[in-house]
Write an enzyme that holds these catalytic residues in place. Sequence first.
Site, PDB file in Angstrom:
ATOM      1  N   GLY A  95       0.798  -1.221   0.000  1.00 55.15           N
ATOM      2  CA  GLY A  95       0.000   0.000   0.000  1.00 55.15           C
ATOM      3  C   GLY A  95       0.827   1.266   0.000  1.00 55.15           C
ATOM      4  N   GLY A  96       2.093   1.173  -0.408  1.00 56.45           N
ATOM      5  CA  GLY A  96       2.925   2.370  -0.511  1.00 56.45           C
ATOM      6  C   GLY A  96       3.191   3.055   0.803  1.00 56.45           C
ATOM      7  N   SER A 172       5.212  -5.659  -1.983  1.00 57.85           N
ATOM      8  CA  SER A 172       5.358  -4.264  -2.381  1.00 57.85           C
ATOM      9  C   SER A 172       5.999  -3.463  -1.249  1.00 57.85           C
ATOM     10  CB  SER A 172       3.995  -3.694  -2.801  1.00 57.85           C
ATOM     11  OG  SER A 172       4.145  -2.445  -3.433  1.00 57.85           O
ATOM     12  N   ALA A 173       5.309  -2.438  -0.715  1.00 53.01           N
ATOM     13  CA  ALA A 173       5.875  -1.690   0.403  1.00 53.01           C
ATOM     14  C   ALA A 173       6.116  -2.601   1.602  1.00 53.01           C
ATOM     15  CB  ALA A 173       4.946  -0.545   0.796  1.00 53.01           C
ATOM     16  N   ASP A 278       5.984  -4.854 -14.290  1.00 53.09           N
ATOM     17  CA  ASP A 278       5.943  -3.956 -13.126  1.00 53.09           C
ATOM     18  C   ASP A 278       6.980  -2.864 -13.334  1.00 53.09           C
ATOM     19  OD1 ASP A 278       5.921  -2.748 -10.636  1.00 53.09           O
ATOM     20  OD2 ASP A 278       6.430  -4.566  -9.519  1.00 53.09           O
ATOM     21  N   HIS A 308       2.160  -5.611 -11.249  1.00 49.42           N
ATOM     22  CA  HIS A 308       2.600  -5.480  -9.861  1.00 49.42           C
ATOM     23  C   HIS A 308       1.697  -6.278  -8.919  1.00 49.42           C
ATOM     24  CE1 HIS A 308       4.700  -3.660  -6.535  1.00 49.42           C
ATOM     25  NE2 HIS A 308       3.595  -3.150  -6.043  1.00 49.42           N
TER      26      HIS A 308
END
Length: 330
Positions: A95-96, A172-173, A278, A308
């Site tokens: 979620g960045g 991801s994050a 990605d 991604h």
Amino acid sequence: MSDYPAIPKPTVNFNDYLKMINNPDGSVTRPIILPTTAASPDHTTRIPVLSKDVTINPDKNIWVRVFLPREERDTSPPAAGAARKLPLIVYFHGGGFVICSAADTVFHDHCAHMAAEIGAVVVSVEYRLAPEHRLPAAYEDGVEALHWIKSSGEVWVSEHADVSRCFLMGSSAGANLAYFTGIRVADSVGDLEPLKIGGLILHHPFFGGIQRTGSEVRLEKNGVLPLCATDLAWQLSLPEGVDRDHEYSNPMAKKASEHCSKIGRVGWKLLVTGCEGDLLHDRQVEFVDMLKANGVEVEAEFVRGDYHVIELFESSKAKALFGLVKNFMA
């Protein structure tokens, strides 16, 4: 086990989720709320996995969702030394660093299926988000979660998880978070015993930098994760006054050899996965090359096409990922 429920490929620009409203008290309002799933500590879930939420730090609203394969819960706790316990995966959602939750359906289902497919206890961490809590707050929460696992005595963990076979994993994050949580505890692993980390599993890790890479230019307007969204996520999550070449964003730019030396001293191995579709692909490849150049044992799996964190949305891809993770942990 049946196939996963159909989850469509993301069609909304990630950037749309970042149109947050600044409040006078310094907090933000996130206008779009993702579907969530409640924990299922009983037998009502369609997935053969039980789950429950446990608070770690009420002042910081840090909690974990623990996932346990149902057949483990359906049997009486084994006598000491009578049965092999399950490996433990400590998981961090994506979620960045600015959106999403361990309770979001996409991450709940991912962890539940992972626990069932791999045969592991999964502890999914709810950490603080930016911009209210900029980095390194999330890393600090990751460390706090590890110390909670060590000392809490939570029954699903203490009775069913082999904490000496622990792996840090994130998407991801969350993969960035798993890496830097590991870096933070690498010099004091003795303080975590009996919990012992065997390695880090980085699923499509979220890294950045000032200089644009080829995949960032090629996929600048990608419909799943556009470049403007990654830039904004770093703007909101990095410490104030630093740029995207800060070590939290770009582990290749600063302190790379220092971090790799820490990993080498504790003997961890890394698994890094990604895909050519990605925009983060080239940075991930550069990260793997940096690890190898510094003597870190690393396995890398980069596939053609895709997008991604595709494994969160497509069951066949998820099954392949879980097989890769299971072999890596073994």
